[in-house]
Design an enzyme around this catalytic site. Structure first.
Site, PDB file in Angstrom:
ATOM      1  N   CYS A   1       0.822  -1.204   0.000  1.00 11.29           N
ATOM      2  CA  CYS A   1       0.000   0.000   0.000  1.00 11.29           C
ATOM      3  C   CYS A   1       0.858   1.256   0.000  1.00 11.29           C
ATOM      4  O   CYS A   1       1.933   1.289   0.588  1.00 11.29           O
ATOM      5  CB  CYS A   1      -0.877   0.032   1.244  1.00 11.29           C
ATOM      6  SG  CYS A   1      -1.897  -1.419   1.394  1.00 11.29           S
TER       7      CYS A   1
ATOM      8  N   ARG B   1       5.341   0.250  -6.051  1.00 13.05           N
ATOM      9  CA  ARG B   1       5.292  -0.538  -4.817  1.00 13.05           C
ATOM     10  C   ARG B   1       4.384  -1.757  -4.950  1.00 13.05           C
ATOM     11  O   ARG B   1       4.474  -2.681  -4.149  1.00 13.05           O
ATOM     12  CB  ARG B   1       4.770   0.329  -3.662  1.00 13.05           C
ATOM     13  CG  ARG B   1       5.697   1.458  -3.302  1.00 13.05           C
ATOM     14  CD  ARG B   1       4.991   2.471  -2.440  1.00 13.05           C
ATOM     15  NE  ARG B   1       4.712   1.970  -1.109  1.00 13.05           N
ATOM     16  CZ  ARG B   1       5.551   2.054  -0.089  1.00 13.05           C
ATOM     17  NH1 ARG B   1       6.715   2.618  -0.254  1.00 13.05           N
ATOM     18  NH2 ARG B   1       5.224   1.591   1.101  1.00 13.05           N
TER      19      ARG B   1
ATOM     20  N   TRP C   1      -2.759  -2.798  -1.713  1.00 17.08           N
ATOM     21  CA  TRP C   1      -2.306  -4.152  -2.048  1.00 17.08           C
ATOM     22  C   TRP C   1      -3.080  -5.062  -1.095  1.00 17.08           C
ATOM     23  O   TRP C   1      -2.856  -5.052   0.106  1.00 17.08           O
ATOM     24  CB  TRP C   1      -0.794  -4.247  -1.826  1.00 17.08           C
ATOM     25  CG  TRP C   1      -0.171  -5.515  -2.285  1.00 17.08           C
ATOM     26  CD1 TRP C   1       0.211  -5.822  -3.554  1.00 17.08           C
ATOM     27  CD2 TRP C   1       0.201  -6.642  -1.471  1.00 17.08           C
ATOM     28  NE1 TRP C   1       0.784  -7.077  -3.582  1.00 17.08           N
ATOM     29  CE2 TRP C   1       0.789  -7.602  -2.327  1.00 17.08           C
ATOM     30  CE3 TRP C   1       0.091  -6.951  -0.113  1.00 17.08           C
ATOM     31  CZ2 TRP C   1       1.268  -8.826  -1.862  1.00 17.08           C
ATOM     32  CZ3 TRP C   1       0.562  -8.170   0.346  1.00 17.08           C
ATOM     33  CH2 TRP C   1       1.141  -9.092  -0.536  1.00 17.08           C
TER      34      TRP C   1
ATOM     35  N   ASN D   1      -1.846   2.071   5.700  1.00 16.24           N
ATOM     36  CA  ASN D   1      -0.898   1.065   5.215  1.00 16.24           C
ATOM     37  C   ASN D   1      -0.494   0.229   6.414  1.00 16.24           C
ATOM     38  O   ASN D   1      -0.113   0.793   7.441  1.00 16.24           O
ATOM     39  CB  ASN D   1       0.318   1.781   4.597  1.00 16.24           C
ATOM     40  CG  ASN D   1       1.426   0.831   4.196  1.00 16.24           C
ATOM     41  OD1 ASN D   1       1.257  -0.381   4.227  1.00 16.24           O
ATOM     42  ND2 ASN D   1       2.562   1.372   3.823  1.00 16.24           N
ATOM     43  N   GLY D   2      -0.587  -1.084   6.304  1.00 17.86           N
ATOM     44  CA  GLY D   2      -0.210  -1.951   7.424  1.00 17.86           C
ATOM     45  C   GLY D   2      -1.309  -2.960   7.691  1.00 17.86           C
ATOM     46  O   GLY D   2      -2.254  -3.089   6.903  1.00 17.86           O
TER      47      GLY D   2
ATOM     48  N   GLU E   1      19.073 -16.680  -6.896  1.00 13.27           N
ATOM     49  CA  GLU E   1      18.659 -15.358  -7.354  1.00 13.27           C
ATOM     50  C   GLU E   1      18.170 -15.411  -8.812  1.00 13.27           C
ATOM     51  O   GLU E   1      17.160 -14.798  -9.167  1.00 13.27           O
ATOM     52  CB  GLU E   1      19.820 -14.364  -7.198  1.00 13.27           C
ATOM     53  CG  GLU E   1      19.611 -12.997  -7.807  1.00 13.27           C
ATOM     54  CD  GLU E   1      18.356 -12.267  -7.302  1.00 13.27           C
ATOM     55  OE1 GLU E   1      17.760 -12.711  -6.315  1.00 13.27           O
ATOM     56  OE2 GLU E   1      17.971 -11.260  -7.935  1.00 13.27           O
TER      57      GLU E   1
ATOM     58  N   LYS F   1      14.468 -14.332 -10.102  1.00  7.27           N
ATOM     59  CA  LYS F   1      14.248 -13.303 -11.134  1.00  7.27           C
ATOM     60  C   LYS F   1      13.324 -13.833 -12.211  1.00  7.27           C
ATOM     61  O   LYS F   1      12.378 -13.178 -12.618  1.00  7.27           O
ATOM     62  CB  LYS F   1      15.609 -12.935 -11.726  1.00  7.27           C
ATOM     63  CG  LYS F   1      15.963 -11.551 -12.020  1.00  7.27           C
ATOM     64  CD  LYS F   1      15.912 -10.489 -10.951  1.00  7.27           C
ATOM     65  CE  LYS F   1      15.383 -10.807  -9.607  1.00  7.27           C
ATOM     66  NZ  LYS F   1      15.448  -9.952  -8.537  1.00  7.27           N
TER      67      LYS F   1
ATOM     68  N   GLU G   1       9.574 -14.544 -10.841  1.00  2.00           N
ATOM     69  CA  GLU G   1       8.742 -13.428 -10.377  1.00  2.00           C
ATOM     70  C   GLU G   1       8.208 -12.582 -11.524  1.00  2.00           C
ATOM     71  O   GLU G   1       7.146 -11.988 -11.392  1.00  2.00           O
ATOM     72  CB  GLU G   1       9.469 -12.563  -9.342  1.00  2.00           C
ATOM     73  CG  GLU G   1      10.641 -11.776  -9.864  1.00  2.00           C
ATOM     74  CD  GLU G   1      11.328 -10.962  -8.775  1.00  2.00           C
ATOM     75  OE1 GLU G   1      10.674 -10.539  -7.829  1.00  2.00           O
ATOM     76  OE2 GLU G   1      12.560 -10.750  -8.907  1.00  2.00           O
TER      77      GLU G   1
ATOM     78  N   HIS H   1      19.192 -35.912  -6.057  1.00  2.00           N
ATOM     79  CA  HIS H   1      18.577 -36.487  -4.858  1.00  2.00           C
ATOM     80  C   HIS H   1      17.060 -36.308  -4.849  1.00  2.00           C
ATOM     81  O   HIS H   1      16.448 -36.266  -3.788  1.00  2.00           O
ATOM     82  CB  HIS H   1      19.204 -35.869  -3.602  1.00  2.00           C
ATOM     83  CG  HIS H   1      20.654 -36.215  -3.460  1.00  2.00           C
ATOM     84  ND1 HIS H   1      21.105 -37.482  -3.142  1.00  2.00           N
ATOM     85  CD2 HIS H   1      21.770 -35.465  -3.652  1.00  2.00           C
ATOM     86  CE1 HIS H   1      22.428 -37.499  -3.124  1.00  2.00           C
ATOM     87  NE2 HIS H   1      22.860 -36.287  -3.432  1.00  2.00           N
TER      88      HIS H   1
ATOM     89  N   LYS I   1       6.922  -3.787  -4.248  1.00  2.00           N
ATOM     90  CA  LYS I   1       8.337  -3.417  -4.161  1.00  2.00           C
ATOM     91  C   LYS I   1       8.788  -3.270  -2.722  1.00  2.00           C
ATOM     92  O   LYS I   1       9.895  -3.648  -2.365  1.00  2.00           O
ATOM     93  CB  LYS I   1       8.545  -2.095  -4.909  1.00  2.00           C
ATOM     94  CG  LYS I   1       9.990  -1.616  -4.946  1.00  2.00           C
ATOM     95  CD  LYS I   1      10.818  -2.482  -5.854  1.00  2.00           C
ATOM     96  CE  LYS I   1      12.264  -2.071  -5.913  1.00  2.00           C
ATOM     97  NZ  LYS I   1      13.081  -3.161  -6.500  1.00  2.00           N
TER      98      LYS I   1
END
Ligand code: F6R
Length: 602
Positions: free
Chosen positions: A2, A27, A74, A100-101, A479, A483, A486, A502, A597
């Site tokens: 948010c 964000r 969000w 926000n929260g 990483e 990338k 996502e 394995h 973000k």
């Protein structure tokens, strides 16, 4: 996550709110809204599901005023719908609130205080605005009602509240979620991130957890929850407006990938004077006392921590634990006798990392935050800060902050290792290595069409993909896979090359893409063996190999660099492959679905 904006005392309120929300789009959000009040009895509430452009279309020319709050949501509590979008308002239409929260005790508040209220949304935020309204209706002033509600509410919040009976004020408070005040000329603003208001002001004032702010057009009154006044100076943010625009690029992500050579040079000239390292001596003295380094981070920053482990252990002779923040805080292992905590966070606002820092501070243990945002919460609350100097990173998928993080870890490791008299640190010519990194990255990004072709050849119509490697290449594989998944939504996993057999090798079938990194001297022969194993089962393998170990037939040969910091270069092919795979699938590269973000909830 948010985003909040607010403005008081400006006739361009609607523009300021909409432009500010656009700047916060990076964000991540799924609905948005604004509330505007003309301080003369007229007010407007507009909310839309989807993009700010949709909200903009829904805002008619009559929506004008001089006080306003805006929000990108969000979704956490309830789906993205107009009813669940902010601003929320009280049943009597008196109070409008953006938040926000996450409020953890909203159900308890509902049953204890608001059993007779008809709720319009499924959100925790509506509970807060109804609670404030209830206290005001019982006779408290808006400010006292706000303070009383804050005393009851638990969880994380940044609030901007407008009372239609006092529209010349915005009531503001925060705990755990980010929020700043911006000082304009004859007006004032609030925002989750300075970037939202940089075209209006570069003067900002921090708000600390537990503080209440009454914002007027020419006055900012900060106090503690109990009313004790707080004095705080403003600071200036020096970000060039060009840094937060796409310029000639179609996407922020590609711009940010391309900026990496410049970032390497900036880090080098800021932290290295020839071979002398400029790092706060007090930090080095404190680190010298530590018997173990705990690196705490999330996502890509966690992967930068995994890459850093090898650097610190080699150059500083100190054991390093790299921990996922969301796990570590609540399942803290038995700590060493003299731990030192290193927080890695591009945004400096990640709630998972922050909750660990709060505990670390309660235990009185020393900490450093490496961040791209110097006045962020994690930066303020740690004992020391080192800046990543990557410049604003807007694309949700982190690229330049990852490489900047590894480079700054190398700077710190060299400074600490030298202070401990460790020969490997003394011998490392980091200035030369960072120059090699800058040039090496440039060589790769000059070959973009090669990676565009690889993405097409290897990933079109593919559901799964694997990155494999050993040692430093294993950290890198994690990483690289993040990338890819996502932004392209292709299921991808990073694997220790030796671990594949394995179990996971059962997923390899004809033409399954496997990208193999080979920069690790000790592991290279074994990794080549693992490549044979997957090829024998039909995998389509791309070998991305350091020039030192290249063999005939290796498709991508990487420019030379010290193995320890090789992810600085070897990550770039993975960034480009992910970028083109996402583009070829028609995805929104900069704002992938479901992601944010700045992840300000736990
Ligand atoms: C992935 C990505 C995220 C972040 C994570 C932590 O590309 O950007 O995984 O790395 O959310 O964020 P920061 O570094 O801001 O703490």
């Amino acid at each position: 996550m948010c985003g909040i904006v607010g403005v008081i005392g400006n006739t361009e309120t609607t523009d300021i709110l909409l432009n500010g929300l656009e700047k916060l789009e990076y964000r991540g959000y799924d609905s948005a809204g604004i509330y505007v009040n003309d301080q003369n009895g007229k007010d407007f509430l507009v909310k839309e599901v989807g993009k700010i452009s949709q909200l903009r279309n829904a805002v008619g020319p009559d929506v004008q005023g001089i006080t306003g709050i805006g929000h990108t949501r969000w979704a956490t509590h309830g789906e993205p719908t107009v009813d669940n979008a902010h601003p929320h308002f009280s049943s009597d239409d008196r109070f409008y609130l953006v938040h926000n929260g996450v409020l953890t005790n909203f159900n308890e508040i509902k049953s204890e205080y608001l059993s007779d209220v008809q709720f319009r949304s499924e959100t925790d935020t509506e509970v807060a605005v109804q609670l404030i309204s209830k206290f005001a209706n019982e006779g408290l002033s808006a400010e006292d009602a706000f303070r009383k509600a804050l005393g009851i509410i638990e969880g994380s919040y940044a609030f901007g509240l407008v009372d239609t009976q006092e529209p010349d004020k915005i009531f503001v408070a925060k705990s755990k979620s980010p929020l700043l005040i911006g000082l304009g000329d004859g007006f004032n603003v609030i925002c989750s991130d300075a970037m939202a208001m940089l075209d209006r002001t570069n003067k900002f004032v921090e708000i600390h957890d537990g503080e209440v702010v009454i914002l007027e057009k020419d006055k900012v009154s900060i106090s503690k929850l109990d009313g004790t006044p707080v004095e705080r100076e403003y600071y200036t943010v020096d970000i060039d407006a060009n840094d937060i625009s796409k310029g000639t690029y179609d996407t922020f992500m590609l711009k940010e990938i391309d900026e990496q050579p410049v970032v390497m040079r900036k880090i080098s000239s800021h932290y290295l004077d020839g071979n002398k390292v400029n790092v706060d001596p007090a930090l080095i003295n404190e680190l010298k006392e530590a018997d173990r380094l705990y690196i705490i981070a999330a996502g890509t920053s966690y992967h930068a921590g995994l890459a850093g482990k090898e650097i610190f252990e080699k150059l500083c002779d100190i054991p390093v634990d790299v921990e996922v923040a969301s796990e570590f805080g609540y399942h803290m292992p038995k700590l060493s006798k003299k731990p030192f905590f290193l927080f890695l966070s591009q945004s400096g606002e990640t709630a998972d990392s922050r909750q660990v820092l709060v505990k670390v501070n309660e235990l009185g243990l020393p900490s450093l935050t490496m961040t791209n945002v110097p006045n962020s919460t994690l930066s303020r609350e740690a004992n020391y800060t080192m800046e990543l100097l990557a410049g604003p990173e807007i694309a949700v998928a982190s690229t330049k902050a990852y490489t900047a993080n590894i480079a700054v870890e190398a700077v710190l490791a060299k400074a600490l290792g030298e202070a401990k008299g460790i020969q490997a640190a003394i011998d490392l010519d980091l200035k030369a290595q960072l120059a090699m990194a800058a040039n090496g990255i440039q060589t790769i990004i000059d070959e973009k069409s090669l990676f565009e072709g690889i993405a097409r050849d290897y990933l079109t119509d593919k559901r799964d993909a694997f990155y494999i490697g050993r040692g430093v290449d294993y950290a890198l594989s994690l990483e690289a896979a993040l990338k890819l998944k996502e932004i392209s939504y292709i299921h991808s996993e990073g694997f220790a090359a030796g671990e594949l057999k394995h179990g996971t090798i059962s997923l390899i079938e004809k033409d399954t893409p496997v990208f193999a990194f080979i920069s690790d001297k000790i592991g290279q022969d074994h990794t080549r063996g693992n490549i044979k194993e997957v090829e024998a089962r039909g995998a389509k393998v791309l070998r991305i190999v350091s020039s030192d170990f290249a063999q005939e037939g290796d498709q991508i040969v990487l420019p030379e660099i010290d193995q320890m910091i090789s992810p600085l270069i070897s990550v770039v092919p993975a960034q480009l492959i992910a970028y083109y795979a996402s583009l070829q699938r028609g995805n929104n590269v900069d704002q992938p679905r479901n992601l944010a973000k700045s992840v300000t909830v736990e």
